[in-house]
Write a protein that holds these residues in place. Structure first.
Motif, PDB file in Angstrom:
ATOM      1  N   ILE A 161       0.812  -1.231   0.000  1.00 25.05           N
ATOM      2  CA  ILE A 161       0.000   0.000   0.000  1.00 25.05           C
ATOM      3  C   ILE A 161       0.843   1.278   0.000  1.00 25.05           C
ATOM      4  CG2 ILE A 161      -1.911  -1.179   1.132  1.00 25.05           C
ATOM      5  CD1 ILE A 161      -1.118   0.152   3.744  1.00 25.05           C
ATOM      6  N   GLY A 162       2.169   1.158   0.147  1.00 26.18           N
ATOM      7  CA  GLY A 162       3.032   2.336   0.101  1.00 26.18           C
ATOM      8  C   GLY A 162       3.355   2.889   1.483  1.00 26.18           C
ATOM      9  N   PHE A 163       4.422   3.672   1.539  1.00 24.00           N
ATOM     10  CA  PHE A 163       4.909   4.204   2.813  1.00 24.00           C
ATOM     11  C   PHE A 163       3.983   5.255   3.421  1.00 24.00           C
ATOM     12  CE2 PHE A 163       9.043   2.679   1.116  1.00 24.00           C
ATOM     13  CZ  PHE A 163       9.406   1.878   2.187  1.00 24.00           C
ATOM     14  N   LYS A 164       3.333   6.062   2.608  1.00 24.17           N
ATOM     15  CA  LYS A 164       2.474   7.112   3.157  1.00 24.17           C
ATOM     16  C   LYS A 164       1.389   6.529   4.050  1.00 24.17           C
ATOM     17  CE  LYS A 164       1.047  10.662   0.920  1.00 24.17           C
ATOM     18  NZ  LYS A 164       0.502  11.600  -0.086  1.00 24.17           N
ATOM     19  N   LYS A 165       0.746   5.473   3.589  1.00 23.63           N
ATOM     20  CA  LYS A 165      -0.346   4.877   4.353  1.00 23.63           C
ATOM     21  C   LYS A 165       0.169   4.145   5.591  1.00 23.63           C
ATOM     22  CE  LYS A 165      -3.492   4.403   0.410  1.00 23.63           C
ATOM     23  NZ  LYS A 165      -4.227   3.468  -0.476  1.00 23.63           N
ATOM     24  N   THR A 166       1.313   3.471   5.466  1.00 15.17           N
ATOM     25  CA  THR A 166       1.829   2.744   6.633  1.00 15.17           C
ATOM     26  C   THR A 166       2.338   3.711   7.701  1.00 15.17           C
ATOM     27  OG1 THR A 166       4.018   2.482   5.592  1.00 15.17           O
ATOM     28  CG2 THR A 166       2.427   0.691   5.312  1.00 15.17           C
ATOM     29  N   ILE A 167       2.977   4.808   7.286  1.00 14.24           N
ATOM     30  CA  ILE A 167       3.431   5.802   8.259  1.00 14.24           C
ATOM     31  C   ILE A 167       2.232   6.437   8.957  1.00 14.24           C
ATOM     32  CG2 ILE A 167       4.601   8.015   8.563  1.00 14.24           C
ATOM     33  CD1 ILE A 167       6.521   7.205   6.332  1.00 14.24           C
ATOM     34  N   SER A 168       1.169   6.722   8.208  1.00 18.02           N
ATOM     35  CA  SER A 168      -0.056   7.279   8.804  1.00 18.02           C
ATOM     36  C   SER A 168      -0.607   6.338   9.868  1.00 18.02           C
ATOM     37  CB  SER A 168      -1.120   7.515   7.732  1.00 18.02           C
ATOM     38  OG  SER A 168      -0.697   8.481   6.795  1.00 18.02           O
ATOM     39  N   LEU A 169      -0.646   5.050   9.550  1.00 14.81           N
ATOM     40  CA  LEU A 169      -1.118   4.058  10.512  1.00 14.81           C
ATOM     41  C   LEU A 169      -0.239   4.051  11.753  1.00 14.81           C
ATOM     42  CD1 LEU A 169      -2.914   1.680  11.340  1.00 14.81           C
ATOM     43  CD2 LEU A 169      -1.425   0.179   9.989  1.00 14.81           C
ATOM     44  N   GLY A 170       1.070   4.140  11.539  1.00 15.47           N
ATOM     45  CA  GLY A 170       2.002   4.154  12.663  1.00 15.47           C
ATOM     46  C   GLY A 170       1.782   5.339  13.584  1.00 15.47           C
ATOM     47  N   LEU A 171       1.550   6.505  13.017  1.00 18.90           N
ATOM     48  CA  LEU A 171       1.316   7.708  13.824  1.00 18.90           C
ATOM     49  C   LEU A 171       0.049   7.573  14.665  1.00 18.90           C
ATOM     50  CD1 LEU A 171       2.217  10.486  11.213  1.00 18.90           C
ATOM     51  CD2 LEU A 171       3.610   9.684  13.122  1.00 18.90           C
ATOM     52  N   ILE A 172      -0.979   6.981  14.088  1.00 14.99           N
ATOM     53  CA  ILE A 172      -2.239   6.774  14.819  1.00 14.99           C
ATOM     54  C   ILE A 172      -2.012   5.836  16.011  1.00 14.99           C
ATOM     55  CG2 ILE A 172      -4.562   5.782  14.683  1.00 14.99           C
ATOM     56  CD1 ILE A 172      -4.598   6.710  11.730  1.00 14.99           C
ATOM     57  N   LEU A 173      -1.263   4.748  15.786  1.00 13.32           N
ATOM     58  CA  LEU A 173      -0.982   3.800  16.858  1.00 13.32           C
ATOM     59  C   LEU A 173      -0.126   4.442  17.951  1.00 13.32           C
ATOM     60  CD1 LEU A 173      -0.221   0.551  14.810  1.00 13.32           C
ATOM     61  CD2 LEU A 173      -2.316   1.127  16.050  1.00 13.32           C
ATOM     62  N   MET A 174       0.843   5.265  17.557  1.00 12.00           N
ATOM     63  CA  MET A 174       1.662   5.980  18.543  1.00 12.00           C
ATOM     64  C   MET A 174       0.809   6.897  19.399  1.00 12.00           C
ATOM     65  SD  MET A 174       5.065   7.054  16.358  1.00 12.00           S
ATOM     66  CE  MET A 174       5.681   8.078  17.692  1.00 12.00           C
ATOM     67  N   PHE A 175      -0.118   7.587  18.761  1.00 16.85           N
ATOM     68  CA  PHE A 175      -0.989   8.540  19.465  1.00 16.85           C
ATOM     69  C   PHE A 175      -1.769   7.829  20.571  1.00 16.85           C
ATOM     70  CE2 PHE A 175      -5.204  10.496  19.871  1.00 16.85           C
ATOM     71  CZ  PHE A 175      -4.857  11.791  20.221  1.00 16.85           C
ATOM     72  N   PHE A 176      -2.426   6.736  20.224  1.00 18.15           N
ATOM     73  CA  PHE A 176      -3.240   6.029  21.218  1.00 18.15           C
ATOM     74  C   PHE A 176      -2.362   5.272  22.226  1.00 18.15           C
ATOM     75  CE2 PHE A 176      -6.461   6.498  17.839  1.00 18.15           C
ATOM     76  CZ  PHE A 176      -7.469   7.086  18.599  1.00 18.15           C
ATOM     77  N   GLY A 177      -1.187   4.822  21.789  1.00 19.48           N
ATOM     78  CA  GLY A 177      -0.291   4.116  22.692  1.00 19.48           C
ATOM     79  C   GLY A 177       0.204   4.984  23.830  1.00 19.48           C
ATOM     80  N   ILE A 178       0.685   6.195  23.499  1.00 21.29           N
ATOM     81  CA  ILE A 178       1.231   7.070  24.539  1.00 21.29           C
ATOM     82  C   ILE A 178       0.129   7.613  25.444  1.00 21.29           C
ATOM     83  CG2 ILE A 178       1.186   9.285  23.295  1.00 21.29           C
ATOM     84  CD1 ILE A 178       4.074   9.704  24.392  1.00 21.29           C
ATOM     85  N   LEU A 179      -1.079   7.794  24.889  1.00 19.77           N
ATOM     86  CA  LEU A 179      -2.210   8.196  25.727  1.00 19.77           C
ATOM     87  C   LEU A 179      -2.567   7.092  26.715  1.00 19.77           C
ATOM     88  CD1 LEU A 179      -4.772  10.073  23.419  1.00 19.77           C
ATOM     89  CD2 LEU A 179      -3.322  11.029  25.218  1.00 19.77           C
ATOM     90  N   GLY A 180      -2.553   5.847  26.241  1.00 17.88           N
ATOM     91  CA  GLY A 180      -2.867   4.724  27.114  1.00 17.88           C
ATOM     92  C   GLY A 180      -1.891   4.600  28.268  1.00 17.88           C
TER      93      GLY A 180
END
Length: 397
Positions: A65-84
């Protein structure tokens, strides 16, 4: 914003948040909640393992799917991870969200090197990687220093166990800024052309030849690093009784040398050669690692941190460059992930071991093991890469 600058900006935000704040203060946060070094080691090791998992998932998904989409997914996971991690105090949930944070970080972390090497020429590559390293180091300096200051300020108003979680909430907001450069990121034709490449065939190609030798070297160094680096802040705070603000300052100081070193890397490597620079810097860092294990006051300790960190990490732009040049460009995303995985998994294992050793023997003992592993790793690197010649495959080559 130029293509290279967009990539570096994404790395600045994600690395400064993870390395500059999350990795430094999470151990202290877990200790503040009343848990021992063994639990700290478990939390930190899960973070390391999950980074490796995220990087491998990224290697597969980015080819589809390309780097743009995977990096976007990674940022979302980081956001919820650090909040948790900031909201929960139960060690089980802290481990879960620390893992989520690590998986998310594995996506941009393993992508940046590939994007940089595919958007630069062979002649400019060391300078590009050095620029990325300098910006990244400056971000960590700022994050470490500012993080320590904010924790001290929060501690005057809130309970000590609430100060670091508040800082993590600020980090979550900062992560969102990485989406801005991502929107304008363009993938090269070469990257788009590998989307139909057989992932398992690529894996077999990576696990052979010079690439495999590099992974072995990286595994040894990663195991040694995991014995001490995740516990640096805990060591300063609880073994030497240094307050959070000074911990942040010392950890930030250790990064300033990286900025200076990053600026000098292109010139030093031209004189000594890339591989010789790596070997010399790693060997020279060992006496200062020993000095940290036998601290002679905060001034000497700060200097030792500064010089060890500078020498051991000055060569990071060169190591990243060398690792990606051991494979053809079609396999660079996977190679980046395998390098990260080899380091993260072994670091996770050694972090658990270090937590046990520090709790049952002493804070100093893991340092002796690290010195031995650094020596072995340096010898392995020298024997296999002293005459290394890169494979072709970068931009405009």
């Amino acid at each position: 914003m130029k293509q290279i600058d967009r990539i570096i900006f994404i790395n600045l935000i994600t690395t400064a948040i993870v390395s500059g704040i999350f990795n430094i203060f999470t151990g202290i946060h877990v200790k503040n909640l009343g848990y021992g070094e063994s639990v700290v080691g478990q939390v930190l090791s899960i973070g390391s393992i999950s980074i490796a998992i995220g990087s491998m998932i990224n290697a597969y998904l980015s080819s589809k799917i390309g780097f743009k989409k995977t990096i976007s997914l990674g940022l979302i996971l980081m956001f919820f991870g650090i909040l948790g991690v900031s909201f929960f105090t139960n060690p089980f949930y802290i481990k879960i969200f620390s893992g989520l944070m690590g998986v998310g970080y594995g996506f941009p972390f393993s992508s940046v090197g590939v994007l940089l090497i595919e958007n630069s020429t062979e002649d400019d590559r060391v300078k590009v990687f050095s620029k990325n390293f300098v910006v990244q180091s400056l971000g960590i300096v700022f994050a470490s220093y500012t993080g320590g200051k904010l924790i001290k300020t929060f501690g005057k108003v809130f309970a000590v166990e609430k100060s670091i979680p508040l800082l993590y909430m600020i980090c979550a907001v900062a992560i969102l800024f990485s989406f801005y450069p991502l929107f304008g990121l363009r993938e090269s034709k070469k990257i788009k052309s590998i989307k139909n490449r057989n992932f398992f065939k690529s894996f077999k190609e990576v696990m052979s030849g010079q690439a495999l030798k590099f992974i072995i070297y990286n595994t040894i160094i990663g195991f040694g690093a995991g014995l001490v680096i995740p516990f640096f802040s805990v060591y300063l705070k609880f073994a030497l009784n240094i307050d959070d603000e000074k911990v942040g300052m010392i950890m930030g100081l250790s990064q300033i040398g990286l900025v200076i070193g990053g600026l000098l890397v292109p010139y030093i490597s031209k004189i000594l050669g890339r591989e010789q620079t790596v070997v010399i810097c790693q060997l020279l860092s060992i006496p200062f690692l020993i000095s940290i294990a036998f601290p002679q006051g905060i001034v000497v300790l700060g200097i030792s941190f500064f010089l060890r960190s500078t020498l051991m990490n000055l060569n990071q732009p060169l190591i990243q460059n060398i690792s990606l040049e051991t494979v053809e460009y079609e396999n660079r995303a996977l190679m980046s992930s395998m390098v990260l995985m080899s380091s993260s998994v072994t670091r996770a294992l050694s972090t658990i071991i270090a937590g046990y050793l520090m709790e049952s023997i002493s804070y100093n003992f893991p340092y002796y093991l690290t010195v031995a592993l650094y020596l072995i790793g340096t010898i392995v690197f020298y024997k296999n890469f002293k005459e290394k010649k890169p494979l072709r495959g970068g931009a405009n080559e």
